[in-house]
Design a protein around this motif. Structure first.
Motif, PDB file in Angstrom:
ATOM      1  N   ALA A 139       7.271 -11.080   2.062  1.00 10.78           N
ATOM      2  CA  ALA A 139       7.418 -10.116   0.843  1.00 10.78           C
ATOM      3  C   ALA A 139       6.348 -10.016   0.135  1.00 10.78           C
ATOM      4  CB  ALA A 139       8.509 -10.760  -0.145  1.00 10.78           C
ATOM      5  N   ASP A 170       4.854  -7.101  -1.336  1.00 15.96           N
ATOM      6  CA  ASP A 170       4.813  -6.704  -2.547  1.00 15.96           C
ATOM      7  C   ASP A 170       5.695  -7.288  -3.495  1.00 15.96           C
ATOM      8  OD1 ASP A 170       2.987  -4.719  -1.219  1.00 15.96           O
ATOM      9  OD2 ASP A 170       4.743  -3.661  -0.385  1.00 15.96           O
ATOM     10  N   GLN A 171       6.308  -8.090  -3.520  1.00 18.10           N
ATOM     11  CA  GLN A 171       7.346  -8.807  -4.606  1.00 18.10           C
ATOM     12  C   GLN A 171       6.247  -9.515  -5.498  1.00 18.10           C
ATOM     13  OE1 GLN A 171      10.436 -11.029  -2.796  1.00 18.10           O
ATOM     14  NE2 GLN A 171       9.959 -12.979  -4.633  1.00 18.10           N
ATOM     15  N   THR A 172       6.512  -9.549  -6.756  1.00 19.91           N
ATOM     16  CA  THR A 172       5.612 -10.006  -7.869  1.00 19.91           C
ATOM     17  C   THR A 172       5.658 -11.359  -8.004  1.00 19.91           C
ATOM     18  OG1 THR A 172       7.163  -9.523  -9.700  1.00 19.91           O
ATOM     19  CG2 THR A 172       5.811  -7.946  -9.306  1.00 19.91           C
ATOM     20  N   THR A 183       1.217  -8.960  -7.264  1.00 17.16           N
ATOM     21  CA  THR A 183       1.937  -8.961  -6.183  1.00 17.16           C
ATOM     22  C   THR A 183       1.689 -10.200  -5.308  1.00 17.16           C
ATOM     23  OG1 THR A 183       0.601  -7.752  -4.644  1.00 17.16           O
ATOM     24  CG2 THR A 183       2.355  -6.534  -5.995  1.00 17.16           C
ATOM     25  N   ARG A 184       2.330 -10.717  -4.442  1.00 21.05           N
ATOM     26  CA  ARG A 184       2.292 -11.942  -3.723  1.00 21.05           C
ATOM     27  C   ARG A 184       1.123 -11.631  -2.774  1.00 21.05           C
ATOM     28  NH1 ARG A 184       5.986 -15.898  -2.637  1.00 21.05           N
ATOM     29  NH2 ARG A 184       5.904 -15.400  -0.157  1.00 21.05           N
TER      30      ARG A 184
END
Length: 173
Positions: A25, A27-29, A157-158
């Motif tokens: 993931a 683009d996950q914050t 983002t990750r």
């Protein structure tokens, strides 16, 4: 390719894990608590009393021990109202400050000189508290711009975090 290298680095070194067995993931914050936990792991997961930080909103949180260690060592600070905000998204400027303070804690050379940060169109949007840190992460190559912008208030983002941690590891060598 840089993304893949960064994700491999954080996963192989136990700093971050995928959200499932097969998904990272990118683009996950990331939250403030997660970022603090990553830096705590980078420091070797030192043990401290989980309530030592004195924040009213970290008691019982998964990151409580990490936040206590980080606050005790000057790596993180709260919002000034006894709150840390562990579930809040970590902004790029907050992450920059945490990375600078971690580098100082770890004894890295954080001396800086240069004006590269002023070349970004959104330079003026950087909060006063984060200006030194954002200058350092840009000068040191720890954080890169996004399409010519620093996006200081945008949630990190990750994958941006993984890239920053890989760059930080290269400075530390």
């Amino acid at each position: 390719a840089r993304d893949v290298q960064a994700v491999r680095y954080v996963c192989e070194n136990g700093l971050m894990a995928g959200i499932t067995e097969t998904q990272f993931a990118p683009d996950q914050t990331l939250t403030r608590g997660e970022m603090t936990s990553i830096l705590w792991k980078l420091a070797g997961s030192p043990q401290v009393a989980a309530d030592a930080a004195g924040f009213v909103d970290t008691a019982g949180a998964d990151c409580a021990g990490a936040v206590a260690w980080a606050a005790d060592n000057g790596v993180v600070s709260g919002y000034g109202d006894s709150r840390f905000g562990p579930a809040d998204p970590v902004t790029r400027e907050q992450m920059s400050l945490m990375l600078l303070r971690y580098a100082q804690y770890a004894g890295m050379d954080t001396a800086q000189g240069g004006m590269a940060i002023r070349e970004f169109g959104d330079f003026a949007q950087i909060s006063g508290y984060a200006l030194e840190a954002m200058t350092w992460v840009v000068e040191a190559g720890v954080l890169t711009g996004l399409d010519g912008a620093l996006a200081p208030g945008q949630a990190a983002t990750r994958v941006q975090t993984a890239q920053a941690l890989l760059a930080l590891s290269q400075i530390a060598e």
